[in-house]
Motif scaffolding. Structure first.
Motif, PDB file in Angstrom:
ATOM      1  N   GLY A 144     -19.377  12.568 -62.644  1.00 47.53           N
ATOM      2  CA  GLY A 144     -19.418  13.666 -61.976  1.00 47.53           C
ATOM      3  C   GLY A 144     -18.114  14.494 -62.021  1.00 47.53           C
ATOM      4  O   GLY A 144     -18.175  15.809 -62.142  1.00 47.53           O
ATOM      5  N   GLY A 145     -17.001  13.727 -61.901  1.00 44.34           N
ATOM      6  CA  GLY A 145     -15.733  14.486 -62.219  1.00 44.34           C
ATOM      7  C   GLY A 145     -15.461  15.138 -63.455  1.00 44.34           C
ATOM      8  O   GLY A 145     -15.207  16.293 -63.440  1.00 44.34           O
ATOM      9  N   LEU A 172     -17.408  15.456 -55.195  1.00 47.29           N
ATOM     10  CA  LEU A 172     -16.476  14.342 -55.780  1.00 47.29           C
ATOM     11  C   LEU A 172     -15.865  13.520 -54.815  1.00 47.29           C
ATOM     12  O   LEU A 172     -15.403  13.885 -53.581  1.00 47.29           O
ATOM     13  N   ASN A 173     -15.635  12.301 -55.366  1.00 45.30           N
ATOM     14  CA  ASN A 173     -14.505  11.534 -54.421  1.00 45.30           C
ATOM     15  C   ASN A 173     -12.989  11.951 -54.415  1.00 45.30           C
ATOM     16  O   ASN A 173     -12.814  12.930 -54.982  1.00 45.30           O
ATOM     17  N   SER A 174     -12.446  11.526 -53.516  1.00 46.38           N
ATOM     18  CA  SER A 174     -10.965  11.878 -53.304  1.00 46.38           C
ATOM     19  C   SER A 174     -10.015  12.093 -54.427  1.00 46.38           C
ATOM     20  O   SER A 174      -9.480  12.906 -54.701  1.00 46.38           O
ATOM     21  N   SER A 175     -10.373  10.959 -55.427  1.00 44.62           N
ATOM     22  CA  SER A 175      -9.280  11.405 -56.591  1.00 44.62           C
ATOM     23  C   SER A 175      -9.812  12.117 -57.505  1.00 44.62           C
ATOM     24  O   SER A 175      -8.980  12.929 -57.903  1.00 44.62           O
ATOM     25  N   ALA A 176     -11.214  12.302 -57.579  1.00 43.05           N
ATOM     26  CA  ALA A 176     -11.771  13.288 -58.665  1.00 43.05           C
ATOM     27  C   ALA A 176     -11.653  14.664 -58.226  1.00 43.05           C
ATOM     28  O   ALA A 176     -11.143  15.399 -58.694  1.00 43.05           O
ATOM     29  N   SER A 177     -11.461  14.826 -56.688  1.00 46.95           N
ATOM     30  CA  SER A 177     -11.317  16.074 -56.132  1.00 46.95           C
ATOM     31  C   SER A 177      -9.890  16.625 -56.226  1.00 46.95           C
ATOM     32  O   SER A 177      -9.659  17.862 -56.374  1.00 46.95           O
ATOM     33  N   LYS A 202      -7.741  19.668 -47.034  1.00 48.67           N
ATOM     34  CA  LYS A 202      -6.828  19.188 -48.296  1.00 48.67           C
ATOM     35  C   LYS A 202      -6.951  20.242 -49.572  1.00 48.67           C
ATOM     36  O   LYS A 202      -5.908  20.663 -49.992  1.00 48.67           O
ATOM     37  N   VAL A 203      -8.245  20.656 -49.615  1.00 49.76           N
ATOM     38  CA  VAL A 203      -8.478  21.740 -50.599  1.00 49.76           C
ATOM     39  C   VAL A 203      -8.016  23.110 -50.348  1.00 49.76           C
ATOM     40  O   VAL A 203      -7.249  23.597 -51.056  1.00 49.76           O
ATOM     41  N   ALA A 204      -8.234  23.460 -49.218  1.00 44.68           N
ATOM     42  CA  ALA A 204      -7.938  24.877 -48.789  1.00 44.68           C
ATOM     43  C   ALA A 204      -6.160  24.797 -48.679  1.00 44.68           C
ATOM     44  O   ALA A 204      -5.796  26.030 -48.697  1.00 44.68           O
TER      45      ALA A 204
END
Ligand SMILES: Nc1ncnc2c1ncn2[C@@H]1O[C@H](COP(=O)(O)OP(=O)(O)OP(=O)(O)O)[C@@H](O)[C@H]1O
Length: 248
Positions: A144-145, A172-177, A202-204
């Motif tokens: 997916g990543g 996505l999981n946190s590492s792929a994100s 975390k993204v924003a």
């Protein structure tokens, strides 16, 4: 600073629900902009209306000094293909094509570059996003990543001025994100303007500026300035405190 996008008094109603309510703001060229807010507050609708994927009922959207709200569908789709990139939570790639063919297709369609230039640029993007080793794989053979990195390559193949993301890390999981956000951060540092919708603080926290929507209106905005890795936890704390005040 140049305004790459100017939004003036846009409103949008679906049936009897006013989903966007007289929204105005602008986005500076080269900036990284995030749209947050509760579920149903109109975030995706706003993104679609400012990127020409949908049209507001009233108001004006100007992109690179061109009024999008005046253009016919054909001109709008040409601008989307050649000057804008899009990534979504589930960025569907064509199943019967390899990763590479999925990425070069919009490059060839736009006729901005020759076929060779498109292929060479795809290789550069595969290197930057770390998917060189799977570039010639079928899309069913990657994670997916990796698929989301491929979607970023596809969004960037025409060297857009702006990249729109609707929950780009939502699946996505946190590492792929984190990897995907590092890539998007690099794209921004190289000059591409970024606008994303996200639920994830975390993204924003990567954005220069965050707006918070409630019921189709801008309730508040927070300026964080340019992202630096060393300031990461301070930014996340500041954003989380602010989000709490907005009732998030
Ligand atoms: N094409 C449509 N037709 C009818 N109603 C719609 C349409 N698109 C969105 N809506 C409605 O508009 C409102 C806002 O939707 P939108 O997807 O923009 O919200 P959002 O803030 O992105 O939500 P979420 O965080 O849950 O994705 C919702 O009530 C939704 O049901």
């Amino acid at each position: 600073m140049n305004k790459i996008i100017e939004i003036e008094n846009i409103s949008k109603t679906f049936e009897t629900t006013k989903v966007l309510n007289d929204i105005s703001f602008h986005i500076e060229q080269g900036s990284f902009f995030a749209i947050m807010g509760p579920s149903g507050s109109g975030k995706s609708t706003l993104l679609y209306n400012i990127s020409g994927m949908d049209r507001p009922d009233t108001g004006r959207v100007t992109f690179n000094r061109k009024e999008l709200t005046n253009l016919d569908d054909e001109k709008l789709s040409q601008i989307r293909l050649t000057q804008m990139g899009f990534i979504f939570q589930h960025s569907y790639l064509l199943k019967n094509l390899s990763i590479r063919d999925n990425i070069i297709l919009p490059g060839i369609k736009s006729r901005k570059q020759s076929r060779k230039q498109v292929n060479d640029y795809a290789d550069i993007l595969f290197g930057k996003t770390g998917i060189k080793s799977v570039a010639d794989h079928d899309i069913k053979e990657v994670s997916g990543g990796q698929l989301q990195r491929a979607a970023i390559c596809r969004a960037l193949i025409n060297k857009p001025d702006i990249l729109f993301g609707d929950e780009p890390t939502g699946a996505l999981n946190s590492s792929a994100s984190r990897d995907v956000m590092d890539i998007i951060g690099n794209v921004n540092r190289e000059g591409t303007t970024i606008i994303i919708v996200t639920h994830d603080a975390k993204v924003a926290a990567r954005a220069d500026k965050v707006i918070f929507l409630i019921d189709g209106s801008i309730h508040n905005e927070l300026t964080l300035g340019k992202y630096e890795e060393v300031m990461k936890s301070n930014r996340e704390k500041k954003l989380l405190g602010w989000l709490e005040k907005q009732g998030f």
